[in-house]
Design a protein around this motif. Sequence first.
Motif, mmCIF file in Angstrom:
data_model
loop_
_atom_site.group_PDB
_atom_site.id
_atom_site.type_symbol
_atom_site.label_atom_id
_atom_site.label_comp_id
_atom_site.label_asym_id
_atom_site.label_seq_id
_atom_site.Cartn_x
_atom_site.Cartn_y
_atom_site.Cartn_z
ATOM 1 N N GLN A 121 12.099 64.985 -41.355
ATOM 2 C CA GLN A 121 11.310 65.769 -42.307
ATOM 3 C C GLN A 121 10.939 67.126 -41.720
ATOM 4 O OE1 GLN A 121 8.159 62.927 -43.018
ATOM 5 N NE2 GLN A 121 9.190 62.066 -44.824
ATOM 6 N N LYS A 122 10.538 67.137 -40.464
ATOM 7 C CA LYS A 122 10.178 68.397 -39.800
ATOM 8 C C LYS A 122 11.384 69.317 -39.711
ATOM 9 C CE LYS A 122 7.683 70.059 -35.738
ATOM 10 N NZ LYS A 122 6.553 70.612 -36.482
ATOM 11 N N MET A 123 12.525 68.749 -39.341
ATOM 12 C CA MET A 123 13.751 69.527 -39.193
ATOM 13 C C MET A 123 14.175 70.161 -40.526
ATOM 14 S SD MET A 123 17.467 68.210 -37.736
ATOM 15 C CE MET A 123 16.888 66.552 -37.915
ATOM 16 N N GLU A 124 13.962 69.442 -41.607
ATOM 17 C CA GLU A 124 14.459 69.892 -42.914
ATOM 18 C C GLU A 124 13.388 70.548 -43.784
ATOM 19 O OE1 GLU A 124 16.248 66.394 -44.638
ATOM 20 O OE2 GLU A 124 17.892 66.396 -43.190
ATOM 21 N N GLN A 125 12.171 70.746 -43.251
ATOM 22 C CA GLN A 125 11.060 71.180 -44.099
ATOM 23 C C GLN A 125 11.269 72.525 -44.793
ATOM 24 O OE1 GLN A 125 7.611 71.068 -41.614
ATOM 25 N NE2 GLN A 125 8.117 72.948 -40.528
ATOM 26 N N SER A 126 11.962 73.457 -44.189
ATOM 27 C CA SER A 126 12.163 74.755 -44.851
ATOM 28 C C SER A 126 13.635 74.974 -45.226
ATOM 29 C CB SER A 126 11.669 75.882 -43.944
ATOM 30 O OG SER A 126 12.396 75.863 -42.737
ATOM 31 N N SER A 128 16.630 74.071 -47.913
ATOM 32 C CA SER A 128 16.882 73.533 -49.251
ATOM 33 C C SER A 128 17.967 72.461 -49.181
ATOM 34 C CB SER A 128 17.328 74.651 -50.203
ATOM 35 O OG SER A 128 18.657 75.067 -49.880
ATOM 36 N N SER A 129 18.058 71.649 -50.225
ATOM 37 C CA SER A 129 19.088 70.600 -50.230
ATOM 38 C C SER A 129 20.488 71.219 -50.235
ATOM 39 C CB SER A 129 18.903 69.644 -51.407
ATOM 40 O OG SER A 129 18.920 70.339 -52.627
ATOM 41 N N GLU A 130 20.631 72.391 -50.870
ATOM 42 C CA GLU A 130 21.926 73.087 -50.861
ATOM 43 C C GLU A 130 22.265 73.565 -49.441
ATOM 44 O OE1 GLU A 130 19.420 74.013 -53.049
ATOM 45 O OE2 GLU A 130 20.258 73.016 -54.824
ATOM 46 N N GLU A 131 21.274 74.126 -48.751
ATOM 47 C CA GLU A 131 21.490 74.572 -47.367
ATOM 48 C C GLU A 131 21.819 73.388 -46.464
ATOM 49 O OE1 GLU A 131 18.659 78.506 -46.898
ATOM 50 O OE2 GLU A 131 17.693 76.543 -47.011
ATOM 51 N N LYS A 132 21.117 72.284 -46.681
ATOM 52 C CA LYS A 132 21.373 71.082 -45.892
ATOM 53 C C LYS A 132 22.832 70.639 -46.070
ATOM 54 C CE LYS A 132 20.088 66.216 -45.765
ATOM 55 N NZ LYS A 132 19.198 65.199 -46.319
ATOM 56 N N GLN A 133 23.310 70.606 -47.299
ATOM 57 C CA GLN A 133 24.697 70.215 -47.555
ATOM 58 C C GLN A 133 25.672 71.201 -46.918
ATOM 59 O OE1 GLN A 133 25.909 67.290 -48.691
ATOM 60 N NE2 GLN A 133 23.741 66.799 -48.532
ATOM 61 N N GLN A 134 25.338 72.495 -46.973
ATOM 62 C CA GLN A 134 26.193 73.506 -46.327
ATOM 63 C C GLN A 134 26.255 73.290 -44.814
ATOM 64 O OE1 GLN A 134 24.273 77.136 -47.778
ATOM 65 N NE2 GLN A 134 26.187 77.692 -48.805
ATOM 66 N N ILE A 135 25.102 73.045 -44.208
ATOM 67 C CA ILE A 135 25.051 72.828 -42.758
ATOM 68 C C ILE A 135 25.899 71.610 -42.389
ATOM 69 C CG2 ILE A 135 23.537 72.138 -40.835
ATOM 70 C CD1 ILE A 135 21.324 73.867 -42.225
#
Length: 155
Positions: A121-126, A128-135
Motif C-alpha cells: 500500500q505504501k509503495m503504491e499510494q501515489s 495510479s492503477s494505470e501507472e502500476k500496470q505500465q510499471i
Amino acid sequence: MNSEENIDLENSMAPWLGKTVKIIDCYLLEQFQLHNIDLTKEQMVVLKKLHITDGLNQNELAYLTYKDKSSLTRLLTKMEKKNYIFRTQSKEDKRVKNVYVTSLGSQVYKQSKPIIKKAIQKMEQSVSSEEKQQIIQILQKIQSNFCPSQDKQTN
C-alpha cells in the motif's frame, strides 16, 4: 573515445531499479523488527513459496526464488536454525532434499502478511492503477530481455 567510455549508467534504469529494491528491503526489515518478527524479505519469500507448495525440493525452490543453490542452502540453514523450515531426504532420490515449513514458520509467515500488505500500500499510494500496470509491463519487458524463455513469475 571508444563506445565503452560513453556508458551513462547513472541515467539508465539499472541504478533506479536497484535502489528501489534496497529501499523496499530496508523498509520491510525495519517493519519486521518493529513488530518483533525475526524475518528477512528473502526468508519471507521462501515461506510464501512453501505456504503455496509445501515440500518443494531445493532445486525447485532455488528456481522459484531466483537464488543459486549455494546461497539458497545458506538461507535454508539459517531458517532451519530459527525452526521455520525443515529438510528431509527424498525417498525417490537420496541426493534431493525436500523443504517443509514448520508450524512456527507458518505462524511467522502469517504474522508477516499484514506488514507486506502495508508495504505494498505504501509503495503504491501515489501510483495510479494505470501507472502500476505500465510499471509491471515495463519490468516484464526488462525481465524478458534477460530471460526470454522464462515464464513471467511473481514473488
